[in-house]
Design a protein around this motif. Structure first.
Motif, PDB file in Angstrom:
ATOM      1  N   GLY A  56       0.816  -1.203   0.000  1.00 49.61           N
ATOM      2  CA  GLY A  56       0.000   0.000   0.000  1.00 49.61           C
ATOM      3  C   GLY A  56       0.852   1.256   0.000  1.00 49.61           C
ATOM      4  N   THR A  57       0.207   2.352   0.173  1.00 50.67           N
ATOM      5  CA  THR A  57       0.896   3.635   0.223  1.00 50.67           C
ATOM      6  C   THR A  57       0.605   4.305   1.557  1.00 50.67           C
ATOM      7  OG1 THR A  57       1.258   5.693  -0.974  1.00 50.67           O
ATOM      8  CG2 THR A  57      -1.008   4.892  -0.880  1.00 50.67           C
ATOM      9  N   THR A  58       1.458   5.199   1.969  1.00 46.79           N
ATOM     10  CA  THR A  58       1.258   5.870   3.249  1.00 46.79           C
ATOM     11  C   THR A  58       0.677   7.260   3.034  1.00 46.79           C
ATOM     12  OG1 THR A  58       3.533   6.673   3.221  1.00 46.79           O
ATOM     13  CG2 THR A  58       3.105   4.645   4.440  1.00 46.79           C
ATOM     14  N   VAL A  59      -0.099   7.692   4.006  1.00 48.30           N
ATOM     15  CA  VAL A  59      -0.647   9.044   4.034  1.00 48.30           C
ATOM     16  C   VAL A  59       0.056   9.749   5.181  1.00 48.30           C
ATOM     17  CG1 VAL A  59      -2.716  10.450   4.353  1.00 48.30           C
ATOM     18  CG2 VAL A  59      -2.872   8.243   3.176  1.00 48.30           C
ATOM     19  N   ARG A  60       0.673  10.857   4.869  1.00 48.70           N
ATOM     20  CA  ARG A  60       1.441  11.595   5.875  1.00 48.70           C
ATOM     21  C   ARG A  60       0.758  12.911   6.214  1.00 48.70           C
ATOM     22  NH1 ARG A  60       6.311   9.242   6.618  1.00 48.70           N
ATOM     23  NH2 ARG A  60       6.903   7.693   5.060  1.00 48.70           N
ATOM     24  N   ALA A  61       1.011  13.393   7.404  1.00 54.32           N
ATOM     25  CA  ALA A  61       0.472  14.688   7.822  1.00 54.32           C
ATOM     26  C   ALA A  61       1.067  15.781   6.929  1.00 54.32           C
ATOM     27  CB  ALA A  61       0.810  14.955   9.282  1.00 54.32           C
ATOM     28  N   PRO A  62       0.242  16.664   6.389  1.00 52.57           N
ATOM     29  CA  PRO A  62       0.763  17.679   5.464  1.00 52.57           C
ATOM     30  C   PRO A  62       1.743  18.656   6.122  1.00 52.57           C
ATOM     31  CG  PRO A  62      -1.556  18.057   5.936  1.00 52.57           C
ATOM     32  CD  PRO A  62      -1.198  16.750   6.566  1.00 52.57           C
ATOM     33  N   HIS A  63       1.627  18.848   7.423  1.00 45.81           N
ATOM     34  CA  HIS A  63       2.493  19.798   8.121  1.00 45.81           C
ATOM     35  C   HIS A  63       3.682  19.129   8.796  1.00 45.81           C
ATOM     36  CE1 HIS A  63      -0.077  18.111  11.164  1.00 45.81           C
ATOM     37  NE2 HIS A  63       0.761  18.538  12.080  1.00 45.81           N
ATOM     38  N   ASP A  64       3.690  17.769   8.821  1.00 44.41           N
ATOM     39  CA  ASP A  64       4.766  17.014   9.475  1.00 44.41           C
ATOM     40  C   ASP A  64       4.955  15.723   8.701  1.00 44.41           C
ATOM     41  OD1 ASP A  64       6.513  15.684  11.119  1.00 44.41           O
ATOM     42  OD2 ASP A  64       5.166  15.596  12.855  1.00 44.41           O
ATOM     43  N   HIS A  65       5.787  15.746   7.693  1.00 37.55           N
ATOM     44  CA  HIS A  65       5.929  14.614   6.772  1.00 37.55           C
ATOM     45  C   HIS A  65       6.518  13.372   7.419  1.00 37.55           C
ATOM     46  CE1 HIS A  65       5.721  17.331   2.959  1.00 37.55           C
ATOM     47  NE2 HIS A  65       4.705  17.494   3.778  1.00 37.55           N
ATOM     48  N   GLN A  66       7.077  13.488   8.596  1.00 34.31           N
ATOM     49  CA  GLN A  66       7.589  12.319   9.309  1.00 34.31           C
ATOM     50  C   GLN A  66       6.454  11.506   9.937  1.00 34.31           C
ATOM     51  OE1 GLN A  66      10.860  11.518   9.051  1.00 34.31           O
ATOM     52  NE2 GLN A  66      10.829  13.286   7.685  1.00 34.31           N
ATOM     53  N   ARG A  67       5.320  12.148  10.150  1.00 36.88           N
ATOM     54  CA  ARG A  67       4.192  11.510  10.837  1.00 36.88           C
ATOM     55  C   ARG A  67       3.295  10.780   9.847  1.00 36.88           C
ATOM     56  NH1 ARG A  67       0.347  15.251  13.695  1.00 36.88           N
ATOM     57  NH2 ARG A  67      -1.476  13.974  13.430  1.00 36.88           N
ATOM     58  N   VAL A  68       3.165   9.472  10.034  1.00 30.15           N
ATOM     59  CA  VAL A  68       2.311   8.651   9.174  1.00 30.15           C
ATOM     60  C   VAL A  68       0.914   8.601   9.791  1.00 30.15           C
ATOM     61  CG1 VAL A  68       1.931   6.352   8.208  1.00 30.15           C
ATOM     62  CG2 VAL A  68       4.255   7.284   8.332  1.00 30.15           C
ATOM     63  N   LEU A  69      -0.077   9.052   9.034  1.00 33.38           N
ATOM     64  CA  LEU A  69      -1.464   9.043   9.504  1.00 33.38           C
ATOM     65  C   LEU A  69      -2.138   7.704   9.220  1.00 33.38           C
ATOM     66  CD1 LEU A  69      -2.569  12.552   8.223  1.00 33.38           C
ATOM     67  CD2 LEU A  69      -1.879  11.920  10.544  1.00 33.38           C
ATOM     68  N   ALA A  70      -1.806   7.125   8.044  1.00 33.44           N
ATOM     69  CA  ALA A  70      -2.479   5.892   7.654  1.00 33.44           C
ATOM     70  C   ALA A  70      -1.666   5.166   6.592  1.00 33.44           C
ATOM     71  CB  ALA A  70      -3.869   6.201   7.102  1.00 33.44           C
ATOM     72  N   LYS A  71      -1.942   3.876   6.486  1.00 30.49           N
ATOM     73  CA  LYS A  71      -1.439   3.073   5.381  1.00 30.49           C
ATOM     74  C   LYS A  71      -2.666   2.661   4.576  1.00 30.49           C
ATOM     75  CE  LYS A  71       1.142  -0.909   3.949  1.00 30.49           C
ATOM     76  NZ  LYS A  71       0.548  -2.200   3.796  1.00 30.49           N
ATOM     77  N   VAL A  72      -2.668   2.994   3.300  1.00 32.98           N
ATOM     78  CA  VAL A  72      -3.800   2.718   2.434  1.00 32.98           C
ATOM     79  C   VAL A  72      -3.459   1.548   1.525  1.00 32.98           C
ATOM     80  CG1 VAL A  72      -5.336   3.674   0.669  1.00 32.98           C
ATOM     81  CG2 VAL A  72      -4.441   5.153   2.466  1.00 32.98           C
ATOM     82  N   SER A  73      -4.285   0.521   1.569  1.00 33.15           N
ATOM     83  CA  SER A  73      -4.089  -0.637   0.697  1.00 33.15           C
ATOM     84  C   SER A  73      -4.468  -0.286  -0.731  1.00 33.15           C
ATOM     85  CB  SER A  73      -4.942  -1.813   1.172  1.00 33.15           C
ATOM     86  OG  SER A  73      -4.483  -2.275   2.416  1.00 33.15           O
ATOM     87  N   LEU A  74      -3.833  -0.961  -1.670  1.00 34.33           N
ATOM     88  CA  LEU A  74      -4.160  -0.791  -3.087  1.00 34.33           C
ATOM     89  C   LEU A  74      -4.914  -2.030  -3.542  1.00 34.33           C
ATOM     90  CD1 LEU A  74      -0.707   0.604  -4.245  1.00 34.33           C
ATOM     91  CD2 LEU A  74      -2.744   1.884  -3.579  1.00 34.33           C
ATOM     92  N   ALA A  75      -5.779  -1.870  -4.490  1.00 32.30           N
ATOM     93  CA  ALA A  75      -6.656  -2.974  -4.893  1.00 32.30           C
ATOM     94  C   ALA A  75      -5.888  -4.111  -5.540  1.00 32.30           C
ATOM     95  CB  ALA A  75      -7.742  -2.472  -5.837  1.00 32.30           C
ATOM     96  N   GLY A  76      -4.962  -3.824  -6.422  1.00 34.45           N
ATOM     97  CA  GLY A  76      -4.271  -4.876  -7.148  1.00 34.45           C
ATOM     98  C   GLY A  76      -5.214  -5.579  -8.106  1.00 34.45           C
ATOM     99  N   ALA A  77      -4.662  -6.452  -8.923  1.00 31.09           N
ATOM    100  CA  ALA A  77      -5.463  -7.145  -9.942  1.00 31.09           C
ATOM    101  C   ALA A  77      -6.574  -7.987  -9.317  1.00 31.09           C
ATOM    102  CB  ALA A  77      -4.559  -8.012 -10.814  1.00 31.09           C
ATOM    103  N   ASP A  78      -6.267  -8.674  -8.226  1.00 30.08           N
ATOM    104  CA  ASP A  78      -7.263  -9.527  -7.576  1.00 30.08           C
ATOM    105  C   ASP A  78      -8.422  -8.695  -7.023  1.00 30.08           C
ATOM    106  OD1 ASP A  78      -8.236 -12.065  -6.566  1.00 30.08           O
ATOM    107  OD2 ASP A  78      -7.633 -11.347  -4.570  1.00 30.08           O
ATOM    108  N   GLY A  79      -8.097  -7.592  -6.360  1.00 31.85           N
ATOM    109  CA  GLY A  79      -9.142  -6.727  -5.809  1.00 31.85           C
ATOM    110  C   GLY A  79      -9.991  -6.081  -6.881  1.00 31.85           C
ATOM    111  N   ILE A  80      -9.353  -5.680  -7.971  1.00 35.24           N
ATOM    112  CA  ILE A  80     -10.100  -5.079  -9.077  1.00 35.24           C
ATOM    113  C   ILE A  80     -11.061  -6.095  -9.678  1.00 35.24           C
ATOM    114  CG2 ILE A  80      -9.886  -4.141 -11.415  1.00 35.24           C
ATOM    115  CD1 ILE A  80      -7.244  -2.832 -10.419  1.00 35.24           C
ATOM    116  N   GLN A  81     -10.595  -7.335  -9.856  1.00 34.92           N
ATOM    117  CA  GLN A  81     -11.467  -8.374 -10.414  1.00 34.92           C
ATOM    118  C   GLN A  81     -12.641  -8.662  -9.483  1.00 34.92           C
ATOM    119  OE1 GLN A  81     -11.109  -9.624 -13.647  1.00 34.92           O
ATOM    120  NE2 GLN A  81     -13.220 -10.155 -13.139  1.00 34.92           N
ATOM    121  N   LYS A  82     -12.395  -8.695  -8.160  1.00 39.90           N
ATOM    122  CA  LYS A  82     -13.489  -8.910  -7.206  1.00 39.90           C
ATOM    123  C   LYS A  82     -14.511  -7.782  -7.287  1.00 39.90           C
ATOM    124  CE  LYS A  82     -11.033 -11.762  -3.906  1.00 39.90           C
ATOM    125  NZ  LYS A  82     -10.578 -11.944  -2.536  1.00 39.90           N
TER     126      LYS A  82
END
Length: 99
Positions: A56-82
Motif C-alpha cells: 500500500g501507500t502511506t498518508v502523511r500529515a501535510p504539516h509534518d511529513h515524518q508523521r504517518v497518519l495511515a497506510k492505504v491498501s491498493l486494490a491490485g489485480a485480484d481486488g479489481i477483479q473482485k
C-alpha cells in the motif's frame, strides 16, 4: 393534518465554550493527543470484502511529513477483479428494479 405532538422532539446539542480549564477543552485536548499518536490501516472494499495488502501507500500529515497518519491498501489485480465481479452481479439485480 399532522399536529406537533405527532413528531418526536430532539434536544439540541449543548453549546460548549471550550474555555481554558473547562472539561470540554480538556476532553478535546486528550482526544487530539490520542489521535496524534495513532496510525490506521485503510482497506480496499471489493464486493463487500475488506482487502489489505503489503504494497500500500502511506498518508502523511501535510504539516509534518515524518508523521504517518495511515497506510492505504491498493486494490491490485485480484481486488479489481473482485470489484468487477461484484458490480456485474449487483447490476443484474439492479436492472430489474423499478424506478
Amino acid at each position: 393534518m399532522l399536529t406537533s405532538n405527532q413528531y418526536p422532539t430532539f434536544p439540541n446539542e449543548p453549546v460548549l465554550s471550550y474555555a481554558p480549564g473547562s472539561p470540554e477543552r480538556a476532553a478535546l485536548q486528550a482526544e487530539l493527543e490520542v489521535q496524534k499518536n495513532r496510525s490506521i490501516d485503510i482497506s480496499v472494499v471489493a464486493n463487500g470484502e475488506r482487502l489489505f495488502d503489503e504494497d500500500g501507500t502511506t498518508v502523511r500529515a501535510p504539516h509534518d511529513h515524518q508523521r504517518v497518519l495511515a497506510k492505504v491498501s491498493l486494490a491490485g489485480a485480484d481486488g479489481i477483479q473482485k470489484a468487477i465481479d461484484g458490480a456485474c452481479a449487483a447490476q443484474r439485480d439492479w436492472s430489474r428494479w423499478t424506478l
